[in-house]
Scaffold this motif. Structure first.
Motif, PDB file in Angstrom:
ATOM      1  N   LYS A 110       0.835  -1.206   0.000  1.00  0.00           N
ATOM      2  CA  LYS A 110       0.000   0.000   0.000  1.00  0.00           C
ATOM      3  C   LYS A 110       0.871   1.259   0.000  1.00  0.00           C
ATOM      4  O   LYS A 110       0.575   2.237  -0.705  1.00  0.00           O
ATOM      5  N   GLN A 119       3.076  -1.048  -8.300  1.00  0.00           N
ATOM      6  CA  GLN A 119       2.246  -2.147  -7.839  1.00  0.00           C
ATOM      7  C   GLN A 119       3.110  -3.337  -7.413  1.00  0.00           C
ATOM      8  O   GLN A 119       4.281  -3.456  -7.801  1.00  0.00           O
ATOM      9  N   PRO A 140      -9.236  -7.823   1.474  1.00  0.00           N
ATOM     10  CA  PRO A 140      -9.218  -6.368   1.248  1.00  0.00           C
ATOM     11  C   PRO A 140      -8.177  -5.941   0.213  1.00  0.00           C
ATOM     12  O   PRO A 140      -8.455  -5.070  -0.620  1.00  0.00           O
ATOM     13  N   ALA A 141      -6.997  -6.545   0.270  1.00  0.00           N
ATOM     14  CA  ALA A 141      -5.937  -6.175  -0.678  1.00  0.00           C
ATOM     15  C   ALA A 141      -6.315  -6.554  -2.099  1.00  0.00           C
ATOM     16  O   ALA A 141      -6.000  -5.832  -3.057  1.00  0.00           O
ATOM     17  N   GLU A 143      -9.513  -7.023  -3.221  1.00  0.00           N
ATOM     18  CA  GLU A 143     -10.689  -6.259  -3.635  1.00  0.00           C
ATOM     19  C   GLU A 143     -10.321  -4.829  -4.014  1.00  0.00           C
ATOM     20  O   GLU A 143     -10.851  -4.272  -4.979  1.00  0.00           O
ATOM     21  N   ASN A 144      -9.414  -4.199  -3.239  1.00  0.00           N
ATOM     22  CA  ASN A 144      -9.026  -2.824  -3.494  1.00  0.00           C
ATOM     23  C   ASN A 144      -7.841  -2.696  -4.446  1.00  0.00           C
ATOM     24  O   ASN A 144      -7.375  -1.603  -4.732  1.00  0.00           O
ATOM     25  N   ARG A 145      -7.329  -3.842  -4.894  1.00  0.00           N
ATOM     26  CA  ARG A 145      -6.212  -3.899  -5.834  1.00  0.00           C
ATOM     27  C   ARG A 145      -4.957  -3.205  -5.279  1.00  0.00           C
ATOM     28  O   ARG A 145      -4.232  -2.544  -6.016  1.00  0.00           O
ATOM     29  N   TRP A 146      -4.759  -3.370  -3.970  1.00  0.00           N
ATOM     30  CA  TRP A 146      -3.504  -2.910  -3.399  1.00  0.00           C
ATOM     31  C   TRP A 146      -2.362  -3.805  -3.859  1.00  0.00           C
ATOM     32  O   TRP A 146      -1.218  -3.381  -3.897  1.00  0.00           O
ATOM     33  N   ARG A 168     -12.866 -13.500  -7.052  1.00  0.00           N
ATOM     34  CA  ARG A 168     -12.164 -12.264  -7.415  1.00  0.00           C
ATOM     35  C   ARG A 168     -10.880 -12.542  -8.193  1.00  0.00           C
ATOM     36  O   ARG A 168     -10.101 -11.624  -8.459  1.00  0.00           O
TER      37      ARG A 168
END
Length: 449
Positions: A110, A119, A140-141, A143-146, A168
């Motif tokens: 992040k 990335q 979360p990582a 889904e949020n494309r961290w 996903r």
């Protein structure tokens, strides 16, 4: 493991220490492809226009689950994706790492994304070993494309990866390498400077044996090759004797495309047919040790279950089919146990060839032209106007009669009265022998009950 960020053109490594570490790495690691074009096999995933190649070439954020047997290139693909897309590469092993390491890697990713826009590829090896809570930590990582998540698993992901994570991610299935692909991997390692650099020579019979031992696993092939290179005398080629000493596995004389292939499978089936369970197990072990495709063995067992056992033991087909499924789900070496169970069942089962004789006789009549039109009372009568053609007229609905059987002609006139199935008195087929006689008697009007 974080991939280096240097763009120096004169070295593949950041420091002399890193270069020394790479030089001492196992051969399979040193020979890891540096780009998609160096990857051997998996053409269905890497060909022009495939989702993986498009994702790499367009450099878009992605999440992947790579499913396949060991040594098919799951870790390699993850590494190559990071290299090709110029992303950080962080590897986590679900065997030794936990939620703490996952969260730490995500936090760093992040920061990298927020500060410099770079990335991260987060590769989780053996992801199926993470429990539900550990896999939840990745959501979360992803889904949020961290991070660009890539999970590798040898287990069926539909059972071992949680649904939210799987939904996903793009699921890619890797296949074991074929013989020619393994030969390409081996020959490249022999000549490439990252590998043995021409310092070792592999004799053709030894190469054949190595391919059989590898069983579609490129990592195993390179591990065995490296071990053999240490055992071989200076300047001497690696022959079968050297390879046997290096891996402690005797070479089984068996050519998967020659006489041995056909002779052994023939002896295998004839041993089962002859109810010699010990001989059948010997030939099974011989094929497995020689690297025969277990799916080929499973297919032969399925055929044999109907051809030589049939209705004498109807459960034989179920056992053979279950063994074939086990081969697909489990793979070798464990699936050898499932195959052995099927071989024991089929060997000890009562035998009958009535099924194959029945279909052969029926097929023979058809080929001789004994077909004839379908009797009018059996023809489809569900469409408008069928009654005008007398289709279905006179049909006797079996459930309206005692026992669900009634005198009626089902076969065309050309073969009316022909009997194809001649059950034996072996095993359960003795019961079916009595049943078929009673049914034929009622159908043909020889008795009223």
């Amino acid at each position: 493991m974080v991939r280096r960020e240097s763009e120096q053109a004169d070295s593949l490594f950041d420091t002399p220490a890193e270069e020394a570490q790479q030089a001492n790495a196992p051969l399979a690691v040193r020979m890891r492809p540096r780009g998609l074009d160096e990857v051997v096999g998996q053409e269905h995933l890497l060909g022009p226009g495939t989702p993986l190649r498009q994702l790499v070439e367009r450099d878009v954020a992605m999440s992947l689950v790579l499913w396949g047997p060991p040594g098919t290139g799951k870790t390699t693909l993850a590494y190559v994706v990071s290299q090709a897309t110029e992303r950080r590469f962080v590897e986590i092993s679900a065997v030794s790492d936990g939620v703490k390491q996952v969260r730490a890697a995500i936090d760093v990713a992040k920061r990298e994304l927020g500060m410099g826009g770079r990335q991260t590829v987060l590769f989780v090896d053996e992801v199926h070993r993470f429990n539900k809570a550990q896999q939840d930590a990745l959501l979360p990582a992803v889904e949020n494309r961290w991070v660009s998540f890539i999970g590798a698993t040898t287990e069926n992901p539909f059972f071992s990866v949680i649904s939210p994570l799987l939904s996903r991610s793009l699921l890619l299935t890797l296949q074991p390498l074929g013989d020619d692909q393994l030969r390409e991997v081996i020959r490249r390692a022999l000549t490439d400077e990252r590998g043995l650099g021409g310092a070792a020579e592999l004799a053709k019979p030894a190469e054949d044996h190595l391919v059989r031992l590898a069983g579609g696993d490129a990592r195993r092939a390179l591990t065995y090759l490296e071990a053999a290179s240490y055992v071989a005398p200076n300047g001497a080629p690696i022959d079968v004797d050297v390879l046997e000493k290096a891996v402690d596995r005797a070479a089984v004389r068996y050519d998967r495309e020659g006489d041995q292939h056909y002779d052994v499978i023939s002896a295998f089936i004839k041993s089962i047919r002859g109810s010699d369970v010990d001989a059948a197990l010997h030939y099974l072990a011989r094929m497995i040790e020689a690297g025969e495709d277990p799916r080929f063995i499973a297919r032969r067992l399925i055929v044999h279950a109907s051809e030589d056992i049939g209705m004498a033991d109807p459960t034989a087909l179920q056992t053979a089919t279950a063994a074939a499924h086990a081969v697909e789900f489990v793979g070798l070496p464990e699936a050898r146990i499932n195959l052995a169970q099927a071989v024991i069942h089929l060997s000890l089962a009562p035998k009958s060839n009535a099924v194959i004789r029945a279909i052969n006789e029926a097929g023979g009549d058809v080929r001789r032209g004994l077909v004839g039109p379908v009797p009018p009372h059996l023809r489809d009568a569900h469409y408008k106007g069928a009654d005008k053609l007398d289709h279905g007229k006179g049909y006797r609905y079996a459930h309206d009669f005692p026992g669900g059987v009634v005198e009626q002609q089902y076969a065309p006139d050309a073969v009316a009265g022909r009997e194809y199935y001649h059950p034996t008195r072996h095993g359960m087929e003795a019961r079916f022998s009595d049943v078929v006689e009673r049914l034929r008697a009622v159908l043909r009007g020889r008795r009223a009950d």
